[in-house]
Write an enzyme that holds these catalytic residues in place. Structure first.
Site, PDB file in Angstrom:
ATOM      1  CB  VAL A  22      -0.956  -0.010   1.218  1.00 35.83           C
ATOM      2  CG1 VAL A  22      -0.208   0.266   2.512  1.00 35.83           C
ATOM      3  CG2 VAL A  22      -2.092   0.989   1.027  1.00 35.83           C
ATOM      4  CE1 TYR A  23       3.267   1.478   4.612  1.00 38.11           C
ATOM      5  CE2 TYR A  23       5.493   0.666   4.315  1.00 38.11           C
ATOM      6  CZ  TYR A  23       4.397   0.865   5.126  1.00 38.11           C
ATOM      7  OH  TYR A  23       4.434   0.464   6.436  1.00 38.11           O
ATOM      8  CB  SER A  24       4.029   5.510  -2.620  1.00 39.92           C
ATOM      9  OG  SER A  24       4.435   6.445  -1.653  1.00 39.92           O
ATOM     10  CG  ASP A  25      -1.306   2.902  -6.168  1.00 35.89           C
ATOM     11  OD1 ASP A  25      -1.849   1.851  -5.792  1.00 35.89           O
ATOM     12  OD2 ASP A  25      -1.494   3.415  -7.286  1.00 35.89           O
ATOM     13  N   GLY A  26       2.129   1.046  -4.193  1.00 37.32           N
ATOM     14  CA  GLY A  26       3.035   0.063  -4.784  1.00 37.32           C
ATOM     15  C   GLY A  26       4.358   0.624  -5.257  1.00 37.32           C
TER      16      GLY A  26
END
Length: 328
Positions: A60-64
Site C-alpha cells: 500500500v505504500y505510495s500505491d506500490g
C-alpha cells in the site's frame, strides 16, 4: 552493525531495519513528504554500506511504488542472498469488493503483485498489515502457509493487532500444522508503550521477533517540543496517533531532552537506545529522509542507558488509548 536471529528462526537480520514508507511517488499516496526514486536511492545504498540488511515496505505504500523503488535499488546495490526483504498485505489496493483484506483471493493476488514490483522471486518476510475482521483466521493462515510452501515467502509475520488476536492466529497455525508467524511489527516508542502490557510478554513467551514501527513517534522524539516540520504539519496519520495525548507526552519528551543533552548526543539516539534494550525487540524499523537519520540510528547501537536513565524516561508515562490495533 550487529546481527541477531529473527525470533525463533535461523534468519540473521541487522539490529536495525530500514522502513521504506518514506520512499515512493507522493502523488500516489496520502503523505506528500515521501522521497521520489532519485532522492531515495542514496539512503538505500548508504544503509547497505552501514551493514543494514533488513528492509521493510508494504504493497500500500505510495500505491506500490515504494516496492518498485526498493526492489530496483536493492537489485542494483545488493546481493539478494544477503538481504532480507519484508512487505505487507491488507489495505485497499484497488476498488471493488476484493480490493483489500486477507481473504485467500486477496493474499494470492497481492503476493504476486508485490513480487513483480519488487523484482524478486520471493520475499523473506510476508506480513499481514492489520487484522481482518471479515475473514476467518483459518482462511488467512492457510493461504499464508500456501504462499510459503509455494516458495514465494520464506517466513510470515503480523502487525498491529490485539494480543488475543495474535494468540488466536498462532494457535490456529499450530493446530492445523500450518506455517507460524515469526515476527510482530507493532507500535512501540517512548510515548506509546501500550504494547508492553500484553503483546510484548506474549512475544517473549512465544519466541516471536519484535520489529517495532514508529520508534521515534514520527519525529516527535527527535526534536524540540515546539519545533515543527513539513511532515508534522502534513502527516494526518501522525496527528491521529499522537495529538490526543500530546499534553501528557510532553513530560516524557522533556526527560528525553535532558538525558540527550547531558550525554551530548541527539535525542533520536537515546530514543532508539531505549527501544533496543526492550525485550524481545529484534530490530526497530526506522525511517530515513536525511543522512543524519541513518547516522543516529547506527550510533544508537553503541549507547547503553543506565537503569537510572531508563527509569527517568519511563517515570512520567501515562496510559494511552490504543492506536494501531484498530477495529474495522
Amino acid at each position: 552493525m550487529e546481527y541477531v536471529k529473527l525470533g525463533n528462526t535461523g534468519l540473521d537480520v541487522s539490529r536495525l531495519c530500514l522502513g521504506c514508507m518514506s520512499y515512493g511517488v507522493a502523488e500516489r499516496w496520502t503523505h506528500p513528504w515521501v522521497l521520489d526514486e532519485e532522492q531515495s536511492r542514496p539512503f538505500i545504498k548508504k544503509s547497505l554500506e552501514l551493514g543494514i540488511n533488513f528492509f521493510d515496505t508494504a504493497n500500500v505504500y505510495s500505491d506500490g511504488t515504494s516496492e518498485e523503488i526498493v526492489g530496483r535499488a536493492l537489485k542494483e546495490y545488493a546481493n539478494r542472498d544477503e538481504i532480507v526483504i519484508a512487505t505487507k498485505v491488507h489495505f485497499r489496493m484497488h476498488q471493488g469488493p476484493n480490493g483489500a483484506g486477507l481473504s485467500r483471493k486477496a493474499i494470492m493476488s497481492e503476493i504476486d503483485k508485490s513480487l513483480k514490483r519488487l523484482g524478486t522471486d520471493y520475499v523473506d518476510l510476508y506480513q499481514i498489515h492489520r487484522w481482518d475482521y471479515h475473514t476467518p483466521i483459518e482462511e488467512t493462515m492457510e493461504a499464508l502457509h500456501d504462499v510459503v510452501k509455494a516458495g514465494k515467502a520464506r517466513y510470515i509475520g503480523a502487525s498491529a493487532m490485539f494480543a488475543w488476536q495474535f494468540q488466536k492466529a498462532l494457535f490456529t497455525a499450530e493446530k492445523n500444522g500450518w506455517t507460524r508467524f515469526v515476527s510482530m511489527q507493532n507500535h512501540l516508542n517512548l510515548i506509546y508503550r501500550e504494547e508492553e502490557r500484553e503483546m510484548m510478554p506474549l512475544c517473549k513467551e512465544e519466541k516471536i521477533g519484535v520489529i517495532p514501527y514508529s520508534p521515534l513517534a514520527s519525529g516527535r522524539l527527535a526534536r524540540d517540543w515546539s519545533e515543527s516540520t513539513y511532515r508534522s504539519e502534513t502527516d494526518l496519520a501522525q496527528k491521529s496517533k499522537y495529538d490526543a495525548a500530546a499534553p501528557t507526552d510532553r513530560s516524557v519528551v522533556e526527560r528525553l531532552a535532558a538525558i540527550a543533552e547531558k550525554r551530548g548526543v541527539p535525542r533520536a539516539q537515546i530514543s532508539l537506545a531505549w527501544l533496543l534494550q526492550k525485550e524481545p525487540v529484534t530490530a526497530p524499523i526506522f525511517g530515513a529522509t536525511k543522512m543524519s537519520h541513518l547516522e543516529d540510528a547506527v550510533a544508537s547501537l553503541s549507547i547503553t542507558l543506565t537503569p537510572e536513565e531508563i527509569a527517568s524516561l519511563e517515570e512520567t508515562y501515562v496510559p494511552h488509548a490504543v492506536v494501531g490495533a484498530i477495529r474495522m
